[in-house]
Design a protein around this motif. Structure first.
Motif, mmCIF file in Angstrom:
data_model
loop_
_atom_site.group_PDB
_atom_site.id
_atom_site.type_symbol
_atom_site.label_atom_id
_atom_site.label_comp_id
_atom_site.label_asym_id
_atom_site.label_seq_id
_atom_site.Cartn_x
_atom_site.Cartn_y
_atom_site.Cartn_z
ATOM 1 N N MET A 174 32.396 18.171 53.089
ATOM 2 C CA MET A 174 32.774 19.406 52.391
ATOM 3 C C MET A 174 31.578 20.346 52.290
ATOM 4 S SD MET A 174 34.906 17.803 49.204
ATOM 5 C CE MET A 174 36.136 16.529 49.482
ATOM 6 N N LEU A 175 30.453 19.792 51.911
ATOM 7 C CA LEU A 175 29.251 20.615 51.786
ATOM 8 C C LEU A 175 28.864 21.222 53.126
ATOM 9 C CD1 LEU A 175 27.132 21.539 49.754
ATOM 10 C CD2 LEU A 175 25.836 19.453 50.251
ATOM 11 N N ASP A 176 28.918 20.437 54.186
ATOM 12 C CA ASP A 176 28.621 20.962 55.522
ATOM 13 C C ASP A 176 29.573 22.101 55.879
ATOM 14 O OD1 ASP A 176 26.581 19.136 55.921
ATOM 15 O OD2 ASP A 176 27.830 17.709 57.023
ATOM 16 N N HIS A 177 30.858 21.891 55.607
ATOM 17 C CA HIS A 177 31.869 22.897 55.950
ATOM 18 C C HIS A 177 31.623 24.216 55.218
ATOM 19 C CE1 HIS A 177 35.845 24.636 56.739
ATOM 20 N NE2 HIS A 177 35.893 24.914 55.445
ATOM 21 N N VAL A 178 31.337 24.119 53.922
ATOM 22 C CA VAL A 178 31.120 25.335 53.133
ATOM 23 C C VAL A 178 29.855 26.049 53.596
ATOM 24 C CG1 VAL A 178 30.609 26.190 50.816
ATOM 25 C CG2 VAL A 178 32.416 24.484 51.161
ATOM 26 N N GLN A 179 28.810 25.311 53.887
ATOM 27 C CA GLN A 179 27.568 25.942 54.346
ATOM 28 C C GLN A 179 27.743 26.588 55.715
ATOM 29 O OE1 GLN A 179 24.911 22.333 52.952
ATOM 30 N NE2 GLN A 179 23.596 24.100 53.235
ATOM 31 N N GLU A 180 28.608 26.038 56.545
ATOM 32 C CA GLU A 180 28.826 26.580 57.879
ATOM 33 C C GLU A 180 29.767 27.777 57.889
ATOM 34 O OE1 GLU A 180 30.308 23.248 60.028
ATOM 35 O OE2 GLU A 180 28.384 22.174 60.006
ATOM 36 N N ASN A 181 30.683 27.864 56.922
ATOM 37 C CA ASN A 181 31.744 28.860 56.996
ATOM 38 C C ASN A 181 31.711 29.915 55.899
ATOM 39 O OD1 ASN A 181 33.686 27.873 59.277
ATOM 40 N ND2 ASN A 181 33.158 26.018 58.124
ATOM 41 N N TYR A 182 30.808 29.775 54.942
ATOM 42 C CA TYR A 182 30.697 30.754 53.867
ATOM 43 C C TYR A 182 29.238 31.177 53.729
ATOM 44 C CZ TYR A 182 35.455 29.316 52.841
ATOM 45 O OH TYR A 182 36.793 29.054 52.953
ATOM 46 N N ARG A 183 29.019 32.284 53.050
ATOM 47 C CA ARG A 183 27.676 32.837 52.927
ATOM 48 C C ARG A 183 26.940 32.123 51.789
ATOM 49 N NH1 ARG A 183 30.713 37.267 52.903
ATOM 50 N NH2 ARG A 183 29.931 37.893 50.840
ATOM 51 N N THR A 184 26.288 31.055 52.122
ATOM 52 C CA THR A 184 25.615 30.230 51.130
ATOM 53 C C THR A 184 24.104 30.405 51.209
ATOM 54 O OG1 THR A 184 25.503 28.327 52.631
ATOM 55 C CG2 THR A 184 27.453 28.522 51.236
ATOM 56 N N ASP A 185 23.458 30.320 50.049
ATOM 57 C CA ASP A 185 22.001 30.271 49.985
ATOM 58 C C ASP A 185 21.615 28.804 50.119
ATOM 59 O OD1 ASP A 185 19.332 30.184 49.342
ATOM 60 O OD2 ASP A 185 19.482 31.546 47.640
ATOM 61 N N ASN A 186 21.237 28.406 51.301
ATOM 62 C CA ASN A 186 21.024 26.987 51.574
ATOM 63 C C ASN A 186 19.769 26.423 50.932
ATOM 64 O OD1 ASN A 186 23.391 26.868 53.062
ATOM 65 N ND2 ASN A 186 22.363 27.443 54.966
ATOM 66 N N ASN A 187 18.973 27.269 50.304
ATOM 67 C CA ASN A 187 17.843 26.791 49.519
ATOM 68 C C ASN A 187 18.225 26.520 48.072
ATOM 69 O OD1 ASN A 187 15.953 26.923 51.632
ATOM 70 N ND2 ASN A 187 15.704 29.121 51.310
ATOM 71 N N ARG A 188 19.458 26.885 47.713
ATOM 72 C CA ARG A 188 19.911 26.701 46.329
ATOM 73 C C ARG A 188 21.284 26.022 46.314
ATOM 74 N NH1 ARG A 188 19.176 31.918 42.709
ATOM 75 N NH2 ARG A 188 20.198 32.974 44.451
ATOM 76 N N ILE A 189 21.269 24.743 46.673
ATOM 77 C CA ILE A 189 22.461 23.901 46.630
ATOM 78 C C ILE A 189 22.275 22.938 45.467
ATOM 79 C CG2 ILE A 189 23.963 22.338 47.902
ATOM 80 C CD1 ILE A 189 23.710 25.076 49.216
ATOM 81 N N TYR A 190 23.202 22.940 44.525
ATOM 82 C CA TYR A 190 23.054 22.165 43.301
ATOM 83 C C TYR A 190 24.183 21.134 43.173
ATOM 84 C CZ TYR A 190 20.233 26.313 42.406
ATOM 85 O OH TYR A 190 19.331 27.335 42.527
ATOM 86 N N LEU A 191 23.920 20.121 42.344
ATOM 87 C CA LEU A 191 24.861 19.017 42.148
ATOM 88 C C LEU A 191 24.923 18.675 40.678
ATOM 89 C CD1 LEU A 191 26.620 16.647 43.263
ATOM 90 C CD2 LEU A 191 24.483 15.377 43.593
ATOM 91 N N SER A 192 26.142 18.578 40.148
ATOM 92 C CA SER A 192 26.320 18.190 38.757
ATOM 93 C C SER A 192 27.650 17.469 38.609
ATOM 94 C CB SER A 192 26.295 19.426 37.832
ATOM 95 O OG SER A 192 26.397 19.049 36.469
ATOM 96 N N GLY A 193 27.726 16.603 37.619
ATOM 97 C CA GLY A 193 28.965 15.888 37.357
ATOM 98 C C GLY A 193 28.948 15.299 35.967
ATOM 99 N N LEU A 194 30.145 14.955 35.468
ATOM 100 C CA LEU A 194 30.267 14.418 34.120
ATOM 101 C C LEU A 194 30.859 13.011 34.143
ATOM 102 C CD1 LEU A 194 33.495 14.570 32.954
ATOM 103 C CD2 LEU A 194 32.998 17.006 33.207
ATOM 104 N N SER A 195 30.334 12.147 33.299
ATOM 105 C CA SER A 195 30.813 10.775 33.151
ATOM 106 C C SER A 195 30.829 10.061 34.506
ATOM 107 C CB SER A 195 32.187 10.782 32.476
ATOM 108 O OG SER A 195 32.545 9.493 32.052
ATOM 109 N N TYR A 196 31.991 9.684 35.026
ATOM 110 C CA TYR A 196 32.029 9.083 36.361
ATOM 111 C C TYR A 196 31.331 9.986 37.375
ATOM 112 C CZ TYR A 196 34.554 4.710 37.324
ATOM 113 O OH TYR A 196 34.888 3.382 37.493
ATOM 114 N N GLY A 197 31.507 11.293 37.198
ATOM 115 C CA GLY A 197 30.832 12.235 38.083
ATOM 116 C C GLY A 197 29.341 12.314 37.852
ATOM 117 N N GLY A 198 28.886 11.957 36.635
ATOM 118 C CA GLY A 198 27.457 11.865 36.389
ATOM 119 C C GLY A 198 26.830 10.724 37.167
ATOM 120 N N PHE A 199 27.521 9.574 37.182
ATOM 121 C CA PHE A 199 27.067 8.452 37.995
ATOM 122 C C PHE A 199 27.087 8.826 39.476
ATOM 123 C CE2 PHE A 199 28.251 6.378 34.069
ATOM 124 C CZ PHE A 199 27.338 5.345 33.944
#
Length: 300
Positions: A174-199
């Protein structure tokens, strides 16, 4: 790097009568590697995305908690109940991120009571005018109590049962697809999640530390075995816990965070909301600090 096949066409949730400068919520279909089935993930494009064709936007990959699992189709809306997508789309906050919000497969969790008994009526809806009342974090009844760090001698697994680690290749695809097909700042890719997503945040960051500029796991501790690659990459970390959380207790966080510092990591933050319980994430994502902190970091 293994990837998955994602369709470029995305279906928009917003009315075609709106201008192209408005925020957009898209459903992007993909084929899940582990299940070999078509599913969707949400892709939020911030206000001004179409109106500023030369601008590149930061990306936030968000991993939800255990209660928001589903089939990635008609159950995908559960992923909007909590987190930055709820803030941006339901509460209409102007968050300047492209947000990727996938849904974790049900696997064996379908009989968990809070999943089995949930209703689609709980899926939040974006209002044509105004916003619904935001979710407020509950204040538990037990007293605040600082506790010593727990030992991990007997805990060998770095992940939870049927967690986000099982779909890591889907997530990277998914991350590859979004970076390839949308105007992304590839120096500012962030990750966050809660509970199960925190793990899941700790796990994915450990396996792909070079992909992210900063991570923010919320009410999910990281096992010490996951820390060497994060420390080597000096990936900035801001971790959150609830002082009254009886599900993911604060004392479990220290072993991994202390391991990070012992390995020479220079940018580790740990915030305990001593008055809050497991739903500490409601306060964190409803605030400004987490988003400002993420945006303050960029890969070299």
């Amino acid at each position: 790097m293994r990837t998955i096949t994602l369709a470029i066409l995305a279906l928009s949730f917003f009315s075609c009568t709106k201008t192209t400068s408005e925020e957009q919520l898209l459903r992007v279909p993909y084929t899940s590697e582990i299940a070999n089935e078509e599913r969707d993930f949400f892709l939020y494009l911030p206000k001004g995305y179409d109106a500023n064709p030369d601008k590149e936007w930061p990306v936030l990959l968000f991993l939800h908690g255990n209660g928001e699992r589903g089939n990635g189709k008609d159950e995908l809306g559960f992923t909007m109940i909590h987190g930055p997508l709820n803030e941006a789309w339901i509460q209409k906050r102007d968050l300047p991120f492209i947000i990727i919000s996938p849904q974790l497969h049900m696997f064996t969790m379908g009989e968990v009571s809070y999943i089995k008994n949930r209703s689609k009526e709980s899926i939040p809806q974006r209002l044509a005018e105004g916003t619904p009342k935001p979710n407020q974090a509950a204040r538990p009844g037990q007293p605040m109590n600082p506790l010593p760090a727990m030992r991990f001698d007997s805990i060998t697994s770095t992940v939870l049962p049927d967690g986000w680690d099982r779909v890591e290749h889907d997530l990277i695809g998914m991350l590859d697809h979004v970076q390839e097909n949308y105007r992304t700042d590839n120096n500012r890719i962030y990750l966050s999640g809660l509970s199960y997503g925190g793990f899941g945040t700790w796990y994915l960051a450990s396996n792909y530390p070079e992909r992210f500029a900063a991570i923010a796991p919320i009410v999910g501790w990281g096992h010490p075995d996951l820390m060497p690659s994060i420390a080597q990459e000096q990936l900035p970390v801001w971790c959150f816990a609830g002082g009254r959380d009886l599900t993911i207790k604060p004392e479990y966080f220290y072993a991994g965070l202390n391991e990070l510092e012992a390995l020479g990591h220079k940018d580790v933050r740990f915030t305990i909301h001593a008055d809050m319980g497991h739903d500490t994430w409601k306060r964190v994502y409803a605030g400004e600090d987490i988003y400002n902190w993420l945006l303050s970091h960029s890969n070299p």
